[in-house]
Design a protein around this motif. Structure first.
Motif, PDB file in Angstrom:
ATOM      1  N   LEU A  41       0.822  -1.205   0.000  1.00  0.00           N
ATOM      2  CA  LEU A  41       0.000   0.000   0.000  1.00  0.00           C
ATOM      3  C   LEU A  41       0.859   1.260   0.000  1.00  0.00           C
ATOM      4  O   LEU A  41       0.527   2.256  -0.657  1.00  0.00           O
ATOM      5  N   ALA A  42       1.974   1.220   0.727  1.00  0.00           N
ATOM      6  CA  ALA A  42       2.884   2.376   0.749  1.00  0.00           C
ATOM      7  C   ALA A  42       3.496   2.601  -0.628  1.00  0.00           C
ATOM      8  O   ALA A  42       3.647   3.741  -1.081  1.00  0.00           O
ATOM      9  N   GLU A  43       3.840   1.516  -1.314  1.00  0.00           N
ATOM     10  CA  GLU A  43       4.387   1.626  -2.668  1.00  0.00           C
ATOM     11  C   GLU A  43       3.348   2.236  -3.610  1.00  0.00           C
ATOM     12  O   GLU A  43       3.664   3.095  -4.446  1.00  0.00           O
ATOM     13  N   GLU A  44       2.107   1.816  -3.472  1.00  0.00           N
ATOM     14  CA  GLU A  44       1.016   2.374  -4.279  1.00  0.00           C
ATOM     15  C   GLU A  44       0.831   3.859  -3.971  1.00  0.00           C
ATOM     16  O   GLU A  44       0.613   4.672  -4.876  1.00  0.00           O
ATOM     17  N   GLU A  45       0.927   4.207  -2.702  1.00  0.00           N
ATOM     18  CA  GLU A  45       0.761   5.610  -2.275  1.00  0.00           C
ATOM     19  C   GLU A  45       1.799   6.517  -2.919  1.00  0.00           C
ATOM     20  O   GLU A  45       1.499   7.642  -3.327  1.00  0.00           O
ATOM     21  N   LEU A  46       3.031   6.030  -3.047  1.00  0.00           N
ATOM     22  CA  LEU A  46       4.108   6.848  -3.597  1.00  0.00           C
ATOM     23  C   LEU A  46       4.125   6.875  -5.115  1.00  0.00           C
ATOM     24  O   LEU A  46       4.887   7.630  -5.714  1.00  0.00           O
ATOM     25  N   GLY A  47       3.295   6.043  -5.733  1.00  0.00           N
ATOM     26  CA  GLY A  47       3.231   6.052  -7.193  1.00  0.00           C
ATOM     27  C   GLY A  47       4.553   5.629  -7.804  1.00  0.00           C
ATOM     28  O   GLY A  47       5.172   4.663  -7.379  1.00  0.00           O
ATOM     29  N   GLY A  48       5.012   6.395  -8.815  1.00  0.00           N
ATOM     30  CA  GLY A  48       6.244   6.036  -9.522  1.00  0.00           C
ATOM     31  C   GLY A  48       7.498   6.634  -8.936  1.00  0.00           C
ATOM     32  O   GLY A  48       8.569   6.557  -9.551  1.00  0.00           O
ATOM     33  N   VAL A  49       7.419   7.210  -7.731  1.00  0.00           N
ATOM     34  CA  VAL A  49       8.567   7.904  -7.140  1.00  0.00           C
ATOM     35  C   VAL A  49       9.767   6.980  -6.986  1.00  0.00           C
ATOM     36  O   VAL A  49      10.914   7.391  -7.154  1.00  0.00           O
ATOM     37  N   LEU A  53      14.593   2.880  -8.295  1.00  0.00           N
ATOM     38  CA  LEU A  53      15.400   2.238  -7.256  1.00  0.00           C
ATOM     39  C   LEU A  53      15.417   0.725  -7.454  1.00  0.00           C
ATOM     40  O   LEU A  53      14.415   0.129  -7.847  1.00  0.00           O
ATOM     41  N   PRO A  54      16.547   0.062  -7.154  1.00  0.00           N
ATOM     42  CA  PRO A  54      16.556  -1.408  -7.158  1.00  0.00           C
ATOM     43  C   PRO A  54      15.516  -1.931  -6.170  1.00  0.00           C
ATOM     44  O   PRO A  54      15.206  -1.274  -5.171  1.00  0.00           O
ATOM     45  N   GLN A  55      15.002  -3.116  -6.419  1.00  0.00           N
ATOM     46  CA  GLN A  55      13.897  -3.624  -5.617  1.00  0.00           C
ATOM     47  C   GLN A  55      14.258  -3.782  -4.137  1.00  0.00           C
ATOM     48  O   GLN A  55      13.440  -3.478  -3.266  1.00  0.00           O
ATOM     49  N   ASN A  56      15.484  -4.246  -3.867  1.00  0.00           N
ATOM     50  CA  ASN A  56      15.852  -4.413  -2.457  1.00  0.00           C
ATOM     51  C   ASN A  56      15.958  -3.065  -1.751  1.00  0.00           C
ATOM     52  O   ASN A  56      15.589  -2.922  -0.583  1.00  0.00           O
ATOM     53  N   VAL A  57      16.441  -2.036  -2.467  1.00  0.00           N
ATOM     54  CA  VAL A  57      16.528  -0.694  -1.890  1.00  0.00           C
ATOM     55  C   VAL A  57      15.129  -0.126  -1.681  1.00  0.00           C
ATOM     56  O   VAL A  57      14.840   0.516  -0.664  1.00  0.00           O
ATOM     57  N   LEU A  62      10.774   1.677   1.917  1.00  0.00           N
ATOM     58  CA  LEU A  62       9.379   1.633   2.343  1.00  0.00           C
ATOM     59  C   LEU A  62       9.245   1.141   3.784  1.00  0.00           C
ATOM     60  O   LEU A  62       8.448   1.671   4.568  1.00  0.00           O
ATOM     61  N   LEU A  63      10.043   0.130   4.128  1.00  0.00           N
ATOM     62  CA  LEU A  63       9.977  -0.386   5.489  1.00  0.00           C
ATOM     63  C   LEU A  63      10.417   0.672   6.497  1.00  0.00           C
ATOM     64  O   LEU A  63       9.767   0.874   7.531  1.00  0.00           O
ATOM     65  N   MET A  65      10.244   3.892   6.100  1.00  0.00           N
ATOM     66  CA  MET A  65       9.191   4.905   6.133  1.00  0.00           C
ATOM     67  C   MET A  65       8.036   4.466   7.035  1.00  0.00           C
ATOM     68  O   MET A  65       7.518   5.256   7.837  1.00  0.00           O
ATOM     69  N   LEU A  66       7.639   3.189   6.930  1.00  0.00           N
ATOM     70  CA  LEU A  66       6.516   2.703   7.729  1.00  0.00           C
ATOM     71  C   LEU A  66       6.882   2.551   9.208  1.00  0.00           C
ATOM     72  O   LEU A  66       6.028   2.736  10.080  1.00  0.00           O
ATOM     73  N   ILE A  67       8.125   2.219   9.487  1.00  0.00           N
ATOM     74  CA  ILE A  67       8.565   2.173  10.894  1.00  0.00           C
ATOM     75  C   ILE A  67       8.477   3.559  11.511  1.00  0.00           C
ATOM     76  O   ILE A  67       7.941   3.736  12.615  1.00  0.00           O
ATOM     77  N   ASP A  68       8.984   4.562  10.792  1.00  0.00           N
ATOM     78  CA  ASP A  68       8.908   5.940  11.305  1.00  0.00           C
ATOM     79  C   ASP A  68       7.450   6.367  11.482  1.00  0.00           C
ATOM     80  O   ASP A  68       7.094   7.015  12.470  1.00  0.00           O
ATOM     81  N   ARG A  69       6.614   6.008  10.523  1.00  0.00           N
ATOM     82  CA  ARG A  69       5.200   6.370  10.613  1.00  0.00           C
ATOM     83  C   ARG A  69       4.548   5.697  11.824  1.00  0.00           C
ATOM     84  O   ARG A  69       3.754   6.318  12.536  1.00  0.00           O
ATOM     85  N   LYS A  70       4.876   4.418  12.034  1.00  0.00           N
ATOM     86  CA  LYS A  70       4.292   3.683  13.156  1.00  0.00           C
ATOM     87  C   LYS A  70       4.711   4.306  14.483  1.00  0.00           C
ATOM     88  O   LYS A  70       3.882   4.486  15.401  1.00  0.00           O
ATOM     89  N   ILE A  71       5.990   4.668  14.604  1.00  0.00           N
ATOM     90  CA  ILE A  71       6.487   5.280  15.839  1.00  0.00           C
ATOM     91  C   ILE A  71       5.745   6.577  16.132  1.00  0.00           C
ATOM     92  O   ILE A  71       5.274   6.821  17.249  1.00  0.00           O
ATOM     93  N   LEU A  72       5.629   7.422  15.101  1.00  0.00           N
ATOM     94  CA  LEU A  72       4.978   8.724  15.289  1.00  0.00           C
ATOM     95  C   LEU A  72       3.487   8.569  15.571  1.00  0.00           C
ATOM     96  O   LEU A  72       2.918   9.296  16.391  1.00  0.00           O
ATOM     97  N   SER A  73       2.829   7.613  14.907  1.00  0.00           N
ATOM     98  CA  SER A  73       1.392   7.444  15.134  1.00  0.00           C
ATOM     99  C   SER A  73       1.129   6.902  16.543  1.00  0.00           C
ATOM    100  O   SER A  73       0.156   7.300  17.195  1.00  0.00           O
ATOM    101  N   GLN A  74       2.003   6.021  17.000  1.00  0.00           N
ATOM    102  CA  GLN A  74       1.855   5.525  18.373  1.00  0.00           C
ATOM    103  C   GLN A  74       2.007   6.663  19.383  1.00  0.00           C
ATOM    104  O   GLN A  74       1.244   6.774  20.350  1.00  0.00           O
ATOM    105  N   GLU A  75       2.985   7.499  19.147  1.00  0.00           N
ATOM    106  CA  GLU A  75       3.213   8.656  20.024  1.00  0.00           C
ATOM    107  C   GLU A  75       2.005   9.589  19.999  1.00  0.00           C
ATOM    108  O   GLU A  75       1.571  10.103  21.043  1.00  0.00           O
TER     109      GLU A  75
END
Length: 275
Positions: A41-49, A53-57, A62-63, A65-75
């Motif tokens: 879903l995060a990849e879809e949200e960012l579109g072609g941005v 990038l290589p797939q592993n990068v 994305l991971l 980005m979602l960790i940072d988002r999870k930390i901030l949303s919990q706070e």
């Protein structure tokens, strides 16, 4: 451009036990899971941005980005922002978007059957009269006087290809001025008009365009070959779905009661760009 699928690390690609969802946790933040589906879903949200990038990068980006988002949303939850009106408004907005996206996919996804696409191919390509295309060579020079000197050399017996290699300033000069086959709309108007008036073997008078002065030789003229269904299937599918989607949304609009507040005339489609 078709986006490459997101690659999960090895632990996320192992088969799920029988009866369990294929979706798996890829990280946990203070005990809360980030699922592989969240990454999609995060990849879809960012579109072609992230397309370059290589797939592993891309996965690691994305991971992170979602960790940072999870930390901030919990706070934010701990601070009581879950009941904040601006948060609730965004939740409503994105719920509406999610409903629209999922429902739209359901409405449109089944329309592009092979049978429908083959009918569309017949209508859009196979049944239409083929457009004429020509194969031509040209010599590009800076002035009309130089163009007339080129014509004189050719009339004096020198091969067009040889003169093109020696005198043309265009990128096709080294290839004897060969432009391959093209339809009228592929070229700028003065060049196209002159080329399509010629018969095979004929050479034009000097023709001026924004690129300079051209001397054109027509090599061949033929009806443009029609591509096979398989050759244009991807492009045809996109065009078909675009037209189907446009017709569908117009029908839904016509069936809805729409009022633009403050608009004169009660237009159901706001003007979003100058006409």
């Amino acid at each position: 451009m078709v986006q490459a699928p997101l690659i999960a690390p090895a632990f996320a690609q192992e088969p799920a036990p029988a009866g369990e969802s294929a979706d798996q946790a890829v990280a946990k933040v203070n005990g809360e899971a980030i699922m592989f589906s969240d990454l999609a879903l995060a990849e879809e949200e960012l579109g072609g941005v992230l397309d370059q990038l290589p797939q592993n990068v891309r996965f690691q980006y994305l991971l992170s980005m979602l960790i940072d988002r999870k930390i901030l949303s919990q706070e934010a939850e701990e601070k009581g922002l879950g009941d904040d009106p601006s948060v609730k408004r965004r939740v409503d907005y994105y719920k509406e978007k999610a409903l629209r996206d999922v429902y739209w996919t359901q409405l449109i996804s089944g329309k592009a059957t092979d049978e429908a696409l083959k009918d569309y191919y017949q209508q859009e390509i196979a049944a239409r009269e083929p457009e004429d295309e020509v194969r031509a060579r040209h010599i590009l020079v800076a002035s009309e006087a130089e163009a007339r000197e080129v014509i004189a050399e050719i009339e004096g017996g020198k091969a067009f290809e040889e003169v093109a290699a020696e005198k043309s300033t265009g990128p096709t000069g080294e290839n004897g001025g060969d432009l391959g086959y093209f339809v009228k709309t592929d070229m700028v108007e003065p060049f196209a008009e002159a080329a399509f008036k010629l018969k095979p073997g004929e050479i034009s008078e000097p023709v001026e365009t924004q690129f300079g002065w051209h001397v054109i030789k027509l090599e061949d003229r033929r009806p443009q070959p029609k591509p096979s269904f398989e050759e244009v299937k991807d492009e045809l599918t996109a065009q078909f779905l675009q037209e189907e989607g446009k017709a569908l949304i117009e029908k839904l609009r016509n069936d809805a009661t729409i009022e633009i507040v403050g608009a004169d005339g009660g237009s159901s489609r706001p003007v979003i760009a100058p006409q």
